[in-house]
Design an enzyme around this catalytic site. Structure first.
Site, PDB file in Angstrom:
ATOM      1  N   SER A 284       0.831  -1.203   0.000  1.00 28.47           N
ATOM      2  CA  SER A 284       0.000   0.000   0.000  1.00 28.47           C
ATOM      3  C   SER A 284       0.862   1.248   0.000  1.00 28.47           C
ATOM      4  O   SER A 284       2.044   1.212   0.333  1.00 28.47           O
ATOM      5  CB  SER A 284      -0.916   0.025   1.236  1.00 28.47           C
ATOM      6  OG  SER A 284      -1.811  -1.053   1.239  1.00 28.47           O
ATOM      7  N   SER A 322      -3.036  -4.079  -3.351  1.00 30.94           N
ATOM      8  CA  SER A 322      -2.445  -2.848  -2.856  1.00 30.94           C
ATOM      9  C   SER A 322      -3.521  -1.830  -2.506  1.00 30.94           C
ATOM     10  O   SER A 322      -4.532  -1.717  -3.191  1.00 30.94           O
ATOM     11  CB  SER A 322      -1.508  -2.241  -3.915  1.00 30.94           C
ATOM     12  OG  SER A 322      -0.800  -1.133  -3.397  1.00 30.94           O
ATOM     13  N   ASP A 324      -4.007   1.977  -2.445  1.00 30.99           N
ATOM     14  CA  ASP A 324      -3.370   3.198  -2.962  1.00 30.99           C
ATOM     15  C   ASP A 324      -4.334   4.370  -2.791  1.00 30.99           C
ATOM     16  O   ASP A 324      -5.326   4.475  -3.524  1.00 30.99           O
ATOM     17  CB  ASP A 324      -3.006   3.010  -4.432  1.00 30.99           C
ATOM     18  CG  ASP A 324      -2.215   1.725  -4.657  1.00 30.99           C
ATOM     19  OD1 ASP A 324      -1.110   1.619  -4.106  1.00 30.99           O
ATOM     20  OD2 ASP A 324      -2.725   0.825  -5.344  1.00 30.99           O
TER      21      ASP A 324
END
Length: 398
Positions: A284, A322, A324
């Protein structure tokens, strides 16, 4: 407030847990004062001759170049098992609940836990400090932010407040299930936040993070627009804990160092074991974008999307695993604010955001130092090898 060594309190309010809870001695006191220097001996991008874009930086090349913004860190370490922390970003020195600022949150890939995001986007404003921490620490951090907000003078009758807490998963270097943060840690970061230089690398919420298979952490950068284009400042701070194909100023550093798929890179140990270092995509990143340009919620959302372009420049594909996120805000508050920036004038702010985000990510890697942690060691990006690669590809002068 400066320490006896001349260090600004914004650099690092560190809770050291390396020794038993016994009477503090002179050696420990010395360590407490020297600790803020940890992670600050490695170069920043500009020190190596890396120039991202054509817009000049602010004097500090940091998010604190935006007037009024303060940053504080609490770094939490205990032996080799605990490596985590808190980073707090305050939009101004007043009461953020009473003096709300325009804000927006943008999601690139939503594998994460960003407390408070829906209200920010519903009402278009920020009413709390922004706190960064580890994934399983979000609830405790949010509760501590509430404690801070409810205790502010003028908030005695407040019955609802929206703490904004974002995270990345530092579970490779940190025993994340221990959830080691306390209310005191969060309050120390908030109350110790200050303007001026910002500590980067393996500090605060970046203590246990990993980026591109190397040690990640906190990074920051800024851009100052020319007076003819508004003279506004854009500042970015990132918490990096993601992977991909590392590019620095366009140079394929990850491929040259064989830290991406297709280069023969092998993590130590078998897949899905305790010793597998995150490198190839998942993870992340939290990107904080601040500006003194008078922007409304919709415009801040547009600016926030450009931070994702800066992220992509570093080699991230925002993988399925992830988280983001971009949190964008303006320090110009609605009361008595001038007319918002004309749409045609946003383009240079977009460029400033892209460039500052890319450089902040670079700084997070370049500043971070090697950390031994819960599942193994994550080494710092090798400076000498990186410089050789950058020169070979013309990213910096030979």
């Amino acid at each position: 407030m400066a320490t006896p060594f001349g260090l600004h309190s914004s650099l690092d309010c560190q809770r050291v847990l390396l020794f038993p809870a016994v009477k503090v001695n002179r050696l420990l006191l010395l360590f407490l004062f020297i600790a803020p220097l940890h992670g600050q001996t490695r170069p920043r991008a500009r020190d190596l001759g890396i120039t991202i874009g054509s817009i000049p930086t602010g004097p500090l090349d940091a998010i604190t170049d935006v007037a009024g913004i303060r940053v504080g860190h609490t770094t939490i370490t205990r032996g080799d098992s605990i490596n985590t922390g808190i980073t707090a970003i305050l939009p101004h020195g007043g009461n953020p609940f009473r003096d709300k600022v325009p804000a927006a949150i943008v999601v690139g890939n939503g594998f994460g836990k960003l407390a408070g995001s829906t209200q920010v986007n519903e009402l278009g404003e920020l009413e709390s400090p922004i706190v960064l921490t580890c994934t399983l620490c979000v609830p405790r951090a949010a509760d501590a932010v509430l404690t801070w907000l409810l205790n502010l003078p003028g908030n005695e009758d407040v019955r609802s407040a929206n703490p904004v807490v974002a995270e990345t998963n530092d579970g490779y270097l940190n025993d994340i299930r221990a959830r080691p943060i306390t209310e005191t840690d969060v309050l120390s970061a908030i109350n110790g936040a200050a303007s001026g230089p910002v500590a980067e690398g393996s500090v605060g919420a970046g203590r246990g993070t990993v980026a591109f298979g190397w040690k990640g952490g906190i990074g920051t950068s800024s851009r100052k627009l020319p007076a003819a284009s508004g003279g506004w400042t854009v500042g970015v701070l990132v918490q990096t804990n993601f992977g991909g194909d590392l590019l620095i100023a366009g140079a394929p550093v990850g491929r040259e160092l064989k830290r991406v798929s297709g280069t023969g890179y092998r993590v130590p140990g078998a897949p899905n074991t305790r010793s597998a270092i995150p490198a190839l995509g998942d993870g992340s990143i939290i990107m904080i974008v601040a500006t003194d340009a008078p922007l409304d919620h919709r415009q801040l959302e547009r600016v926030g999307r450009r931070a994702l372009a800066g992220l992509a420049r570093t080699g991230s594909s925002m993988s399925s695993g992830s988280g983001d996120y971009v949190i964008a805000f303006s320090t110009v508050r609605p009361s008595g604010r001038p007319t918002v920036v004309a749409e045609d004038a946003l383009s240079l702010l977009f460029q400033a955001t892209i460039d500052a985000t890319e450089e902040a990510i670079d700084n997070s890697l370049l500043r971070a130092e090697t950390v031994r942690g819960y599942r193994g060691v994550v080494r710092a990006l090798p400076i000498d090898s990186t410089v050789m690669i950058l020169k070979r590809y013309g990213a910096i002068p030979r």
